[in-house]
Structure formats: structure tokens, C-alpha cells
Scaffold this motif. Structure first.
Motif, PDB file in Angstrom:
ATOM      1  N   GLU A  13      34.737  27.074  43.018  1.00  0.00           N
ATOM      2  CA  GLU A  13      35.840  26.196  42.629  1.00  0.00           C
ATOM      3  C   GLU A  13      35.617  25.619  41.233  1.00  0.00           C
ATOM      4  N   LYS A  14      34.370  25.249  40.925  1.00  0.00           N
ATOM      5  CA  LYS A  14      34.060  24.730  39.586  1.00  0.00           C
ATOM      6  C   LYS A  14      34.344  25.793  38.527  1.00  0.00           C
ATOM      7  N   LEU A  15      33.931  27.023  38.781  1.00  0.00           N
ATOM      8  CA  LEU A  15      34.182  28.111  37.833  1.00  0.00           C
ATOM      9  C   LEU A  15      35.676  28.377  37.661  1.00  0.00           C
ATOM     10  N   SER A  16      36.412  28.370  38.756  1.00  0.00           N
ATOM     11  CA  SER A  16      37.860  28.584  38.685  1.00  0.00           C
ATOM     12  C   SER A  16      38.531  27.484  37.874  1.00  0.00           C
ATOM     13  N   THR A  17      38.132  26.259  38.110  1.00  0.00           N
ATOM     14  CA  THR A  17      38.687  25.128  37.369  1.00  0.00           C
ATOM     15  C   THR A  17      38.366  25.249  35.881  1.00  0.00           C
ATOM     16  N   LEU A  18      37.145  25.628  35.568  1.00  0.00           N
ATOM     17  CA  LEU A  18      36.740  25.797  34.180  1.00  0.00           C
ATOM     18  C   LEU A  18      37.530  26.915  33.497  1.00  0.00           C
ATOM     19  N   ALA A  19      37.736  28.016  34.201  1.00  0.00           N
ATOM     20  CA  ALA A  19      38.522  29.123  33.642  1.00  0.00           C
ATOM     21  C   ALA A  19      39.950  28.663  33.345  1.00  0.00           C
ATOM     22  N   LYS A  20      40.530  27.894  34.241  1.00  0.00           N
ATOM     23  CA  LYS A  20      41.897  27.392  34.042  1.00  0.00           C
ATOM     24  C   LYS A  20      41.960  26.402  32.886  1.00  0.00           C
ATOM     25  N   LYS A  21      40.942  25.542  32.755  1.00  0.00           N
ATOM     26  CA  LYS A  21      40.902  24.596  31.637  1.00  0.00           C
ATOM     27  C   LYS A  21      40.766  25.319  30.300  1.00  0.00           C
ATOM     28  N   ASN A  22      40.204  26.524  30.331  1.00  0.00           N
ATOM     29  CA  ASN A  22      40.014  27.300  29.111  1.00  0.00           C
ATOM     30  C   ASN A  22      41.132  28.301  28.864  1.00  0.00           C
ATOM     31  N   GLY A  23      42.251  28.137  29.562  1.00  0.00           N
ATOM     32  CA  GLY A  23      43.440  28.910  29.234  1.00  0.00           C
ATOM     33  C   GLY A  23      43.910  29.927  30.257  1.00  0.00           C
ATOM     34  N   MET A  31      39.093  36.141  41.551  1.00  0.00           N
ATOM     35  CA  MET A  31      39.571  37.046  42.601  1.00  0.00           C
ATOM     36  C   MET A  31      40.418  38.142  41.958  1.00  0.00           C
ATOM     37  N   THR A  32      41.217  37.781  40.968  1.00  0.00           N
ATOM     38  CA  THR A  32      42.028  38.762  40.249  1.00  0.00           C
ATOM     39  C   THR A  32      41.136  39.797  39.587  1.00  0.00           C
ATOM     40  N   MET A  36      40.996  43.891  40.230  1.00  0.00           N
ATOM     41  CA  MET A  36      41.278  44.816  39.129  1.00  0.00           C
ATOM     42  C   MET A  36      40.186  45.875  38.997  1.00  0.00           C
ATOM     43  N   ALA A  37      39.013  45.613  39.543  1.00  0.00           N
ATOM     44  CA  ALA A  37      37.942  46.606  39.511  1.00  0.00           C
ATOM     45  C   ALA A  37      38.192  47.754  40.485  1.00  0.00           C
ATOM     46  N   LEU A  38      39.108  47.576  41.425  1.00  0.00           N
ATOM     47  CA  LEU A  38      39.416  48.643  42.371  1.00  0.00           C
ATOM     48  C   LEU A  38      40.091  49.807  41.658  1.00  0.00           C
ATOM     49  N   THR A  39      39.692  51.013  41.969  1.00  0.00           N
ATOM     50  CA  THR A  39      40.216  52.200  41.308  1.00  0.00           C
ATOM     51  C   THR A  39      41.714  52.370  41.508  1.00  0.00           C
ATOM     52  N   VAL A  40      42.255  51.934  42.621  1.00  0.00           N
ATOM     53  CA  VAL A  40      43.669  52.181  42.934  1.00  0.00           C
ATOM     54  C   VAL A  40      44.629  51.168  42.309  1.00  0.00           C
ATOM     55  N   ILE A  41      44.115  50.181  41.588  1.00  0.00           N
ATOM     56  CA  ILE A  41      44.970  49.185  40.940  1.00  0.00           C
ATOM     57  C   ILE A  41      44.710  49.246  39.445  1.00  0.00           C
ATOM     58  N   PRO A  42      45.625  49.446  38.573  1.00  0.00           N
ATOM     59  CA  PRO A  42      47.027  49.785  38.753  1.00  0.00           C
ATOM     60  C   PRO A  42      47.200  51.259  39.120  1.00  0.00           C
ATOM     61  N   GLU A  43      48.397  51.801  38.889  1.00  0.00           N
ATOM     62  CA  GLU A  43      48.666  53.190  39.288  1.00  0.00           C
ATOM     63  C   GLU A  43      47.740  54.180  38.605  1.00  0.00           C
ATOM     64  N   LEU A  44      47.478  54.004  37.330  1.00  0.00           N
ATOM     65  CA  LEU A  44      46.561  54.890  36.603  1.00  0.00           C
ATOM     66  C   LEU A  44      45.367  54.088  36.127  1.00  0.00           C
TER      67      LEU A  44
END
Length: 66
Positions: A13-23, A31-32, A36-44
């Protein structure tokens, strides 16, 4: 990790809050990134075997057949 689940959740939660404070305007920035590291996201996507088509669920050629 060698810390408790509660401590890990608090640190996350602290890391998430810090990321949001930094833009970051993402609701769950880390989590996003993990999805995104999954091979099937996005289509190519480029993976360790080349170009991957997430819809066909197969590696595809980098070249156009003539």
C-alpha cells in the motif's frame, strides 16, 4: 518474503501510494505491471520466442510471406 502477510500488504500500500503521488493515475500500478508481463496481453507481444499473437495464442512470423 520473510515478513508477515500484514506487513507485506502495508508495504504494498505504501508503494502504491508513493507511485500515485509521483504521477501514476492507475488504480493499482504494480498489479497493472504484473499483468502486462503476461504474454497474452495485449493482442501482440514480443516474448522470448519472438512475436506472439494473443488472440490466436501462437507465435507468429516476423516476416510477410511473398
Amino acid at each position: 518474503s520473510d515478513v508477515s502477510a500484514e506487513e507485506m500488504a502495508a508495504d504494498y500500500e505504501k508503494l502504491s501510494t508513493l507511485a500515485k503521488k509521483n504521477g501514476s493515475n492507475l488504480e493499482a500500478p504494480f498489479m497493472t505491471l504484473s499483468f502486462m508481463a503476461l504474454t497474452v496481453i495485449p493482442e501482440l507481444k514480443i516474448n522470448h520466442k519472438g512475436l506472439f499473437d494473443g488472440k490466436a495464442f501462437a507465435n507468429i512470423s516476423h516476416f510477410i510471406d511473398k
